[in-house]
Design a protein around this motif. Structure first.
Motif, mmCIF file in Angstrom:
data_model
loop_
_atom_site.group_PDB
_atom_site.id
_atom_site.type_symbol
_atom_site.label_atom_id
_atom_site.label_comp_id
_atom_site.label_asym_id
_atom_site.label_seq_id
_atom_site.Cartn_x
_atom_site.Cartn_y
_atom_site.Cartn_z
ATOM 1 N N ASP A 389 0.831 -1.200 0.000
ATOM 2 C CA ASP A 389 0.000 0.000 0.000
ATOM 3 C C ASP A 389 0.869 1.255 0.000
ATOM 4 O OD1 ASP A 389 -2.201 1.687 0.219
ATOM 5 O OD2 ASP A 389 -2.195 1.610 2.404
ATOM 6 N N PHE A 415 -3.320 -4.701 -3.299
ATOM 7 C CA PHE A 415 -2.431 -3.654 -3.800
ATOM 8 C C PHE A 415 -3.259 -2.391 -3.997
ATOM 9 C CE2 PHE A 415 0.153 -7.265 -4.552
ATOM 10 C CZ PHE A 415 1.461 -6.832 -4.720
ATOM 11 N N SER A 416 -2.827 -1.290 -3.381
ATOM 12 C CA SER A 416 -3.567 -0.040 -3.531
ATOM 13 C C SER A 416 -2.610 1.151 -3.445
ATOM 14 C CB SER A 416 -4.646 0.090 -2.448
ATOM 15 O OG SER A 416 -4.060 0.073 -1.161
ATOM 16 N N ARG A 417 -2.965 2.169 -4.247
ATOM 17 C CA ARG A 417 -2.226 3.438 -4.261
ATOM 18 C C ARG A 417 -0.739 3.242 -4.576
ATOM 19 N NH1 ARG A 417 -5.991 3.892 -0.196
ATOM 20 N NH2 ARG A 417 -4.542 3.073 1.372
ATOM 21 N N ASN A 418 -0.476 2.457 -5.613
ATOM 22 C CA ASN A 418 0.894 2.252 -6.116
ATOM 23 C C ASN A 418 0.940 2.789 -7.547
ATOM 24 O OD1 ASN A 418 1.704 0.610 -3.733
ATOM 25 N ND2 ASN A 418 0.190 -0.814 -4.575
ATOM 26 N N LEU A 421 3.244 1.085 -10.411
ATOM 27 C CA LEU A 421 3.286 -0.371 -10.499
ATOM 28 C C LEU A 421 2.252 -0.821 -11.518
ATOM 29 C CD1 LEU A 421 4.400 -3.066 -9.403
ATOM 30 C CD2 LEU A 421 2.531 -3.022 -7.730
ATOM 31 N N ILE A 426 0.735 -7.163 -11.073
ATOM 32 C CA ILE A 426 -0.189 -7.593 -10.015
ATOM 33 C C ILE A 426 -1.019 -8.781 -10.481
ATOM 34 C CG2 ILE A 426 -2.036 -6.823 -8.480
ATOM 35 C CD1 ILE A 426 -1.030 -3.953 -8.910
ATOM 36 N N VAL A 442 -8.019 -2.964 -8.682
ATOM 37 C CA VAL A 442 -6.662 -2.897 -9.212
ATOM 38 C C VAL A 442 -6.546 -1.799 -10.250
ATOM 39 C CG1 VAL A 442 -4.902 -4.155 -10.471
ATOM 40 C CG2 VAL A 442 -6.243 -5.320 -8.713
ATOM 41 N N ASN A 445 -6.553 1.874 -8.663
ATOM 42 C CA ASN A 445 -5.600 2.323 -7.654
ATOM 43 C C ASN A 445 -4.130 2.098 -8.007
ATOM 44 O OD1 ASN A 445 -7.251 3.110 -5.103
ATOM 45 N ND2 ASN A 445 -8.218 1.240 -5.835
ATOM 46 N N ASN A 446 -3.838 1.430 -9.083
ATOM 47 C CA ASN A 446 -2.448 1.100 -9.390
ATOM 48 C C ASN A 446 -2.139 1.398 -10.849
ATOM 49 O OD1 ASN A 446 -1.654 -0.409 -6.789
ATOM 50 N ND2 ASN A 446 -3.550 -1.420 -7.397
#
Length: 928
Positions: A389, A415-418, A421, A426, A442, A445-446
């Motif tokens: 995160d 998986f969040s706020r990447n 990436l 992912i 997904v 946020n990524n």
């Protein structure tokens, strides 16, 4: 501030346990200056540092709360190096750390205390740090906190001492009273100091001490007297490798005998002195012989790990199985990725979950290179076994080997706020988890900042010349797609993969490309740098779908072309005929240079400029301007470093040389520096000295000595760097050779005198001159004088213009003279030749019998008068002898004319020079 407070909290907790719990078992070992870990909480313990050159372990000076300033007077140690960290905590009365440790040069930081290797905390009387010999902290940062009286905290370039670490410096309560101004150099980049007396020292760069390559720091007066060794140390000497039958102490590369290793409570293993066995080995004690033996299944199981600091990373070194969770939250530890690879690379299993968040410095999870199993026994938020995160710089996950073999017990990934990436990474990992992640989360946020999709645009790059390239690509069919070309010049020698997310926006050049639908994209890149490698890609952005894609990143290199000139860092007159030339190369062109061209030309002196002034009337003694004999410049950033005045020439031969700042004349003015230059002048001479010279020098040379030059003359030097047959414009400089003590001496060729006192002198000019002759002077000395005249032993002088080589002077008529000629030049006011004796011819006498010449008659009259005067004087002397006090009538034996006499001739000043021969004879007769 919150980070600093957290660090201090951790520091207090850990330091308290160290200080209170371990000091009783610690004692110094002094053998060749090698000591063990030292915890000094009394003055007696502090004095045990006497004789220690290196502390293997940590140094803690703490809780000396009853001491006074007087207690530290006269206490000083020769400690040079600490392999762990250094702590000063509540040492009352201590005003300067340099007072105790004036020679501390290196803190290695093999063990750190919560990211720091130098900790100065709660020091109420500290007025300065003062560790003026400190050159390097290899690992860990610096924290100075709660030192209210400390000055000179911000006048130290901590980035040079600890370049890859944090520096936390608390503010002083007496800032207005601190006169913290450095006067070390005019260059603001290196004008740093520890106090008003001690400037900061450097290992590298223009201000670095010129030390032996084996040294890390040395005495300024002796480059072979090392502060500490750069490589290996054996019995106080710096060596390139450890001698046979010695053990290497890896923590500081000391070479020890086995007995010394035992004294440090270590043992021999694999030609090293160790205190613990490495991974995969356990301690073996057979007949009191300690060693390490293999143990393939001896794995350490650790409880849950919370990784936030460098010391926490290091504490996980032996963990293979984690019975609990692994949490990583590293905000701003420089080089944290290297630390994680070194100490977390052996973790194979985590029984609960892995939680990685808010770690700015982590760009990949590849440091978990041995991870095989995440159990999910206890889940994060009762759902997730892997949570990543708010990792704003994370670009990739595990290595391919880990991804192909990783097993998940239960749970899902989150998986969040990447932002950088890409989703495909992912998705590839999501397939391994029993509980799948919602794809909509997904996508939202990524990967929203990075070019995660591949843009197939048929990118082509054609290099046109050394400063331009043509970029061509085929746009997509969608009309609402915008294209941007991104390119960056790569650092010299860099093998790192660059993508736009790893660099700031200012480093990447962006060009928006307008596209006519149905036509290919065509963009010319201008103002590129020659001999440089660039990375380039194209990003496409679909506005309606908010879809960002990026092409493959291509590298291209521009040709060398005409190189930039070398930089003349030193042009130094080493003698009256020798000049030393040193230079450095432009970093971009250095690998391509095949040779150098050097030419020099003497700068002519116009005699008309000399004749403008009357050097006979103006009695000016020339002043030596040492700045003209040494040109020393600091190279600009694009050039290699220079040793400058530390090369050994300026400090011993040329006084007054200063390091000047470089000014780019071509950039700062409108002058055209690329105009065609004059051809090399070839080789010519002026007398026996060089007038012009042209040389070719191999590319391996960075210095050259040129001899045979004329003394005290200005020479113009030109230096060019060549790539095959293409050479740069010239780097130019002018230097003046030193003066010669043997120059400027004229030689008399003819001298004569007559009985009227006229003296005719002819001479030839000096064989070689310090610059040019300004004037001549003819000096005449009369060694004998008449009784009626005062005795004068200094010569009479006539000044003659520089373009004259003969003169007739009028002086007192005498039978004998001494004559010499001197010359005044640019370097000295008078260099004289040898004295020449000249006699005037005897006056002519009449040959008629009975005729007495007037001169003879006068001499006879004078003799008669002298006889009468002598008789009267003798009678008066008899009468007054009894009342006259005694006195010394002896004639001095010193020949005052010796300084003007030609060697080999008899002395002229004798008794006969003071009284006439007749008087001496009469006195002798009277005595009889």
């Amino acid at each position: 501030m919150a980070a600093a407070t957290s660090a201090l909290r951790w520091f207090l907790l850990l330091s308290a346990s160290n200080i209170l719990g371990q000091y009783l078992d610690v004692g110094p070992f002094e053998n060749n200056g090698v000591c063990g870990k030292m915890i000094c909480n009394t003055l007696e313990k502090l004095k045990e540092l006497e004789g220690c050159m290196v502390v293997v372990g940590d140094l803690q000076v703490s809780l000396l709360e009853k001491t006074k300033r007087e207690d530290f007077e006269g206490i000083s140690f020769n400690l040079r190096e600490v392999t762990g960290y250094v702590v000063f905590y509540r040492v009352i009365g201590l005003e300067s750390l340099g007072q105790l440790f004036p020679n501390l040069t290196r803190i290695r930081g093999a063990q750190v205390l919560n990211d720091y290797s130098l900790i100065i905390f709660d020091m109420p009387n500290l007025k300065e740090i003062g560790l003026y010999s400190l050159l390097r902290i290899d690992r860990g940062g610096i924290i100075v906190w709660a030192a209210p009286q400390a000055c000179y905290l911000n006048t130290i370039n901590w980035k040079v001492i600890a370049p890859r670490s944090r520096h936390v410096l608390g503010s002083s309560d007496v800032k207005m009273q601190c006169v913290s101004t450095c006067r070390c150099t005019s260059d603001i980049e290196t004008n740093y100091c520890w106090n008003y007396k001690k400037c900061q020292r450097y290992v590298e760069g223009p201000e670095a001490d010129k030390c032996n390559e084996q040294c890390l720091g040395c005495k300024k007066t002796n480059g072979n007297d090392c502060s500490v060794c750069r490589y290996y140390t054996y019995r106080g000497r710096c060596v390139s490798k450890c001698p046979v039958n010695t053990l290497l102490l890896p923590v500081n590369k000391y070479c020890l005998d086995i007995e010394e290793c035992f004294e440090l409570k270590g043992w021999a293993w694999n030609n090293t002195c160790v205190f613990d066995c490495p991974l995969g080995y356990v301690v073996s004690n057979i007949s009191n012989i300690i060693s390490c033996k293999p143990c393939p299944n001896c794995h350490k199981t650790c409880d849950s790990l919370m990784i936030q600091t460098t010391s926490a990373i290091q504490a996980a070194q032996r963990c293979v199985y984690i019975n609990g969770s692994l949490t990583i939250h590293i905000r701003a530890i420089p080089e944290a990725m290297d630390e994680l690879r070194a100490y977390l690379g052996q973790i194979e299993e985590v029984s609960d979950f892995i939680f990685i968040y808010g770690s700015l410095v982590i760009t990949s999870l590849e440091f978990l290179s041995s991870l095989r199993y995440i159990g999910g026994r206890n889940l994060k938020d009762n759902k997730y076994s892997l949570v990543v995160d708010s990792m704003i710089n994370l670009q990739s996950l595990f290595t391919t080997n880990v991804t192909n073999n990783l097993k998940i017990g239960r749970g899902a990934l989150n998986f969040s706020r990447n932002p950088v990436l890409c989703i495909n990474h992912i998705e590839q990992l999501n397939r391994l988890f029993p509980l799948k992640l919602d794809n909509s989360d997904v996508l939202q946020n990524n990967g929203y900042s990075g070019g995660c999709k591949y843009a197939s645009v048929g990118l082509q790059i054609r290099v046109m010349n050394e400063t331009s390239a043509l970029v061509m690509f085929t746009p997509m069919e969608e009309p609402d797609v915008h294209y941007t070309i991104l390119y960056i010049r790569l650092p010299i020698g860099s093998h790192k993969m660059f993508v736009p997310e790893t660099c700031s926006d200012s480093e990447w050049h962006a060009i928006n490309v307008p596209i006519d639908f149905g036509k290919n994209g065509l963009v010319e890149l201008s103002s590129l740098r020659p001999a440089s490698t660039y990375a380039l890609c194209i990003e496409s952005y679909d506005t309606p779908r908010k879809y960002l894609a990026r092409s493959t990143i291509f590298n291209f290199t521009t040709p060398v072309g005409k190189p930039e000139p070398p930089f003349i860092s030193e042009l130094v007159a080493n003698s009256s005929t020798l000049v030393v030339l040193r230079w450095v190369d432009h970093k971009v062109y250095r690998p391509h240079i095949t040779r150098y061209e050097v030419d020099l030309t003497i700068i002519d002196i116009n005699p008309k400029n000399i004749r403008i002034r009357n050097h006979c009337k103006e009695d000016n003694v020339p002043e030596i301007d040492f700045f003209r004999h040494a040109v020393v410049m600091r190279p600009p950033p694009d050039y290699d470093r220079s040793c400058e005045s530390m090369c050994g020439v300026l400090s011993t031969v040329t006084a007054g040389a200063l390091v000047e700042e470089y000014i780019d004349f071509c950039s700062d003015t409108d002058s055209n520096c690329n105009i065609d230059e004059e051809e090399a002048p070839g080789n010519t001479t002026i007398g026996r000295f060089v007038r012009t010279m042209s040389l070719n020098i191999s590319a391996s040379r960075k210095d050259f000595q040129i001899g045979g030059l004329a003394p005290y003359r200005d020479y113009r030097f030109r230096l060019r760097a060549c790539v095959e047959d293409v050479c740069s414009r010239s780097a130019r400089s002018v230097v003046r050779t030193l003066y010669s003590d043997y120059a400027d001496i004229p030689t008399i060729t003819d001298v004569s005198a007559n009985d009227d006192g006229e003296i005719s002198v002819k001479w030839k000019p000096p064989d070689f001159v310090n610059g040019i002759v300004l004037s001549y002077s003819v000096q005449v000395l009369i060694p004998r004088v008449a009784e009626s005249e005062e005795i004068e032993f200094s010569p009479n002088v006539w000044c003659v213009a520089a373009d004259k080589l003969s003169v007739v002077v009028k002086y007192i008529a005498r039978r004998k003279y001494y004559v010499r000629v001197c010359a005044a030049s640019l370097a000295q006011s008078g260099a004289c030749g040898e004295w020449a004796a000249v006699r005037a011819p005897a006056p002519a006498t009449s040959r008629h019998s009975g005729h007495v010449p007037a001169a003879a008659a006068a001499a006879a009259a004078a003799a008669a008068a002298a006889a009468l005067l002598f008789a009267a004087s003798a009678a008066a002397g008899v009468c007054c002898a009894r009342t006259r006090p005694p006195h010394d009538d002896r004639v001095p034996l010193v020949d005052i004319t010796s300084m003007y006499r030609i060697p080999g001739e008899p002395a002229d000043l004798m008794l006969s020079d003071l009284v006439s021969l007749s008087l001496v004879t009469e006195q002798n007769n009277y005595t009889e």
